[in-house]
Scaffold this motif. Structure first.
Motif, mmCIF file in Angstrom:
data_model
loop_
_atom_site.group_PDB
_atom_site.id
_atom_site.type_symbol
_atom_site.label_atom_id
_atom_site.label_comp_id
_atom_site.label_asym_id
_atom_site.label_seq_id
_atom_site.Cartn_x
_atom_site.Cartn_y
_atom_site.Cartn_z
ATOM 1 N N LEU A 14 0.832 -1.202 0.000
ATOM 2 C CA LEU A 14 0.000 0.000 0.000
ATOM 3 C C LEU A 14 0.865 1.249 0.000
ATOM 4 O O LEU A 14 0.601 2.212 -0.731
ATOM 5 C CB LEU A 14 -0.930 0.007 1.216
ATOM 6 C CG LEU A 14 -1.827 1.236 1.333
ATOM 7 C CD1 LEU A 14 -2.730 1.361 0.129
ATOM 8 C CD2 LEU A 14 -2.652 1.182 2.600
ATOM 9 N N GLU A 17 2.119 1.796 -3.432
ATOM 10 C CA GLU A 17 1.084 2.286 -4.340
ATOM 11 C C GLU A 17 0.759 3.752 -4.073
ATOM 12 O O GLU A 17 0.522 4.524 -4.993
ATOM 13 C CB GLU A 17 -0.200 1.458 -4.215
ATOM 14 C CG GLU A 17 -0.114 0.083 -4.832
ATOM 15 C CD GLU A 17 0.202 0.104 -6.320
ATOM 16 O OE1 GLU A 17 -0.270 1.009 -7.028
ATOM 17 O OE2 GLU A 17 0.943 -0.776 -6.775
ATOM 18 N N ARG A 20 3.472 5.854 -5.489
ATOM 19 C CA ARG A 20 3.310 5.835 -6.933
ATOM 20 C C ARG A 20 2.183 6.773 -7.363
ATOM 21 O O ARG A 20 2.295 7.516 -8.329
ATOM 22 C CB ARG A 20 2.972 4.406 -7.355
ATOM 23 C CG ARG A 20 3.433 4.023 -8.736
ATOM 24 C CD ARG A 20 2.893 2.665 -9.065
ATOM 25 N NE ARG A 20 3.471 1.635 -8.205
ATOM 26 C CZ ARG A 20 4.386 0.774 -8.645
ATOM 27 N NH1 ARG A 20 4.811 0.823 -9.879
ATOM 28 N NH2 ARG A 20 4.866 -0.138 -7.847
ATOM 29 N N ARG A 21 1.083 6.724 -6.605
ATOM 30 C CA ARG A 21 -0.051 7.571 -6.950
ATOM 31 C C ARG A 21 0.318 9.058 -6.869
ATOM 32 O O ARG A 21 0.050 9.821 -7.781
ATOM 33 C CB ARG A 21 -1.215 7.315 -5.994
ATOM 34 C CG ARG A 21 -2.300 8.351 -6.209
ATOM 35 C CD ARG A 21 -3.395 8.313 -5.214
ATOM 36 N NE ARG A 21 -2.997 8.710 -3.879
ATOM 37 C CZ ARG A 21 -3.850 8.824 -2.877
ATOM 38 N NH1 ARG A 21 -5.111 8.552 -3.065
ATOM 39 N NH2 ARG A 21 -3.441 9.183 -1.678
ATOM 40 N N LYS A 24 2.334 10.046 -9.776
ATOM 41 C CA LYS A 24 1.570 10.079 -11.014
ATOM 42 C C LYS A 24 0.673 11.298 -11.077
ATOM 43 O O LYS A 24 0.594 11.990 -12.083
ATOM 44 C CB LYS A 24 0.695 8.826 -11.105
ATOM 45 C CG LYS A 24 1.371 7.688 -11.806
ATOM 46 C CD LYS A 24 0.413 6.527 -11.945
ATOM 47 C CE LYS A 24 1.126 5.316 -12.490
ATOM 48 N NZ LYS A 24 0.451 4.087 -12.150
ATOM 49 N N VAL A 25 -0.028 11.549 -9.978
ATOM 50 C CA VAL A 25 -0.990 12.652 -9.968
ATOM 51 C C VAL A 25 -0.283 13.994 -10.100
ATOM 52 O O VAL A 25 -0.780 14.910 -10.730
ATOM 53 C CB VAL A 25 -1.844 12.597 -8.678
ATOM 54 C CG1 VAL A 25 -2.683 13.843 -8.537
ATOM 55 C CG2 VAL A 25 -2.734 11.372 -8.705
ATOM 56 N N LEU B 108 -6.863 9.144 -11.066
ATOM 57 C CA LEU B 108 -6.199 7.978 -11.644
ATOM 58 C C LEU B 108 -7.175 7.197 -12.517
ATOM 59 O O LEU B 108 -8.385 7.267 -12.345
ATOM 60 C CB LEU B 108 -5.664 7.070 -10.541
ATOM 61 C CG LEU B 108 -4.538 7.620 -9.676
ATOM 62 C CD1 LEU B 108 -4.111 6.582 -8.663
ATOM 63 C CD2 LEU B 108 -3.344 8.021 -10.522
ATOM 64 N N ALA B 119 -4.054 -2.739 -3.056
ATOM 65 C CA ALA B 119 -3.056 -2.540 -2.012
ATOM 66 C C ALA B 119 -3.718 -2.185 -0.684
ATOM 67 O O ALA B 119 -3.215 -2.537 0.380
ATOM 68 C CB ALA B 119 -2.072 -1.450 -2.422
#
Lengths: 258, 253
Positions: A14, A17, A20-21, A24-25, B108, B119
């Motif tokens: 988690l 992720e 990563r989020r 990305k955002v 996203l 996750a």
């Protein structure tokens, strides 16, 4: 303690992720994407170098490098703590739905800022090449101050994220606080430019310790004195411990206030 | 792990909310209230001394009027809320179907959200890679897989959320009025999947205002009223008493 650690390992996917989020955002829908992490500090440095070399004229050798080393570390600290401050509030929907160890939110924000900063380190290299600065072997020590700073930012981030749930005022106050803090940190001016009365404040400023450490190994090619090492370690560990204790104590009732 | 052993034990659980403190958002208000000793003033009990035991493999419905504490009880069991007093013991993994898609990041894409949401339930990337296809198959969202979730309709979000949360068979399925979203066909599909999971030994906790759905899915029922446990037993008899009580309430008005 061991149990808490196993608990943490269970949620490692988690954490990954979430980082990563964030990444990305952050650059979604911009053409240059991650290049901004490199470009931004460079452009900022150009502006500030122009302003401060013509208007204030500080007598610092290799001013661009002096500036960008301090600025990179400060930007990381500022961005990571600001982002973690909102982390619990913004993930309210998730917290209301499933059980998740909540400290994962501030931590993930600090880590994603850390990744962004790692890109920015390339900007420092660019400046070093263009300003023909000498490369000392001590530069290889660069992970050390960054790691200490990471722990420090995590501690502050956890305290802020927990407090902001109960008192939203913190979010407004912190902006002013960081502004004052920035001016009390020798990022774009030399310590010698300060009146003597302010010196104790600067010396007690944790950010000054990390930035000095970083500049000594990158800019001056010296290994910092043991006392500075000790100072960095102590500040980092105490802040991190403080963050963990405060966050742990406050997290139980988060959901009632989100 | 044999069928019939207790999987959820709720012992004397009370949940108290302070309505007064909920409103103190600023430091000033907080201090003023602290000085006036109003902080513990306006107490509200969402649950009062509730005890019940759910056995492995049972399907239990929670019924009651709005605000009777059903969702609060589910959230306590899911570990989201900590009860003020009492204790809850859960032996097994929980798939919470509370507010489907609440953990999605609107910026996203569906693809990225599947990994993120996976996750949240503790699955790593490799694991999600394996299950990716069947999740999207079930949600029927292949055409929109690379579209940001903020452009989805609420039905599509619910489909994706349901699909991710039920992909892996959990020991306990907590369902809070989610079958109200999605079209009829998808509702049928969800019910089928839930029935499949229950055949595999999954315990079901089910909140619904649809008497029909409750009778269809559950063997047992819990009736909550204003946070108190009114009745607890076989589904048919509890639903009957509940409806009878409602009828009396309506007439007396």
């Amino acid at each position: 303690m061991k149990q808490a650690w196993q608990h943490f390992l269970q949620y490692k996917p988690l954490l990954k992720e979430l980082v990563r989020r964030d990444l990305k955002v952050k650059y979604r829908r911009s053409f240059l994407g991650y290049i901004w992490s490199l470009l931004n500090p460079l452009l900022m440095m150009c502006v500030m170098t122009l302003v401060f070399s013509y208007m204030f004229r500080f007598d610092i050798p290799n001013y661009p490098l002096y500036l960008i080393t301090g600025q990179t570390l400060w930007t990381f600290f500022n961005e990571s703590t600001n982002m973690s401050m909102y982390s619990v509030l913004q993930n309210g929907a998730l917290i209301k739905k499933v059980y998740i160890p909540k400290f994962i939110f501030p931590i993930s924000r600090v880590l994603s800022s850390f990744v962004t900063m790692s890109f920015s380190l390339v900007a420092i290299l660019v400046v070093m090449v263009f300003s023909k600065s000498p490369f000392y072997w001590t530069i290889l020590l660069f992970p050390v101050p960054l790691f200490f700073l990471l722990l420090f930012a995590m501690g502050i981030g956890m305290v802020l994220s927990a407090l902001s749930v109960y008192f939203r005022d913190i979010t407004h106050l912190y902006g002013v606080l960081t502004l004052a803090w920035m001016y009390l940190t020798p990022i774009f001016y030399p310590v010698s430019a300060l009146p003597e009365e302010v010196l104790p404040v600067i010396l007690g400023n944790p950010m000054y310790a990390y930035i000095t450490f970083f500049r000594e190994i990158v800019l001056y090619g010296t290994v910092p004195e043991p006392i500075l090492w000790l100072k960095c370690v102590l500040i980092s560990l105490t802040t991190l411990a403080l963050g963990l204790v405060v966050f742990r104590k406050m997290q139980r009732n988060f959901i009632l206030y989100i | 792990m044999n069928k019939g052993s207790p999987i959820i034990e709720v012992r004397n659980v009370s949940m108290r909310f302070n309505l007064a403190t909920e409103k103190t958002d600023t430091v000033k208000e907080y201090i003023v209230k602290l000085l006036k000793r109003q902080l513990m003033f306006n107490e509200f009990y969402a649950l009062r001394d509730v005890s019940l035991t759910v056995n492995r493999g049972e399907a239990v419905a929670l019924i009651g009027a709005n605000g009777s504490g059903k969702s609060t009880l589910l959230k306590c069991i899911a570990g989201v809320l900590y009860p003020t007093t009492g204790s809850i013991q859960v032996r097994g993994s929980i798939a919470p179907l509370i507010e489907l898609g609440a953990g999605f990041d609107p910026d996203l894409t569906a693809r990225e959200n599947i990994y993120l949401n996976g996750a949240v339930f503790g699955h790593d990337r490799e694991f999600m890679d394996e299950h990716f296809k069947s999740i999207v198959d079930f949600a029927e969202l292949w055409d929109f897989i690379d579209v940001p979730v903020k452009n989805f309709s609420s039905g599509m979000v619910a489909r994706l959320g349901f699909s991710i949360a039920t992909e892996v068979s959990a020991d306990i399925l907590v369902v809070d009025e989610i079958l109200a979203v999605g079209d009829f066909r998808f509702q049928q599909k969800c019910k089928e999947r839930m029935a499949d999971m229950m055949k595999g030994g999954t315990t079901l906790l089910f909140v619904s205002h649809s008497e029909e759905q409750v009778r269809e899915l559950c063997q047992k029922a819990v009736w909550l009223q204003r946070g108190e446990l009114m009745m607890w037993g076989s589904c048919a008899s509890v639903v009957e008493s509940y409806l009878a009580a409602q009828e009396i309430g309506r007439r007396s008005q």
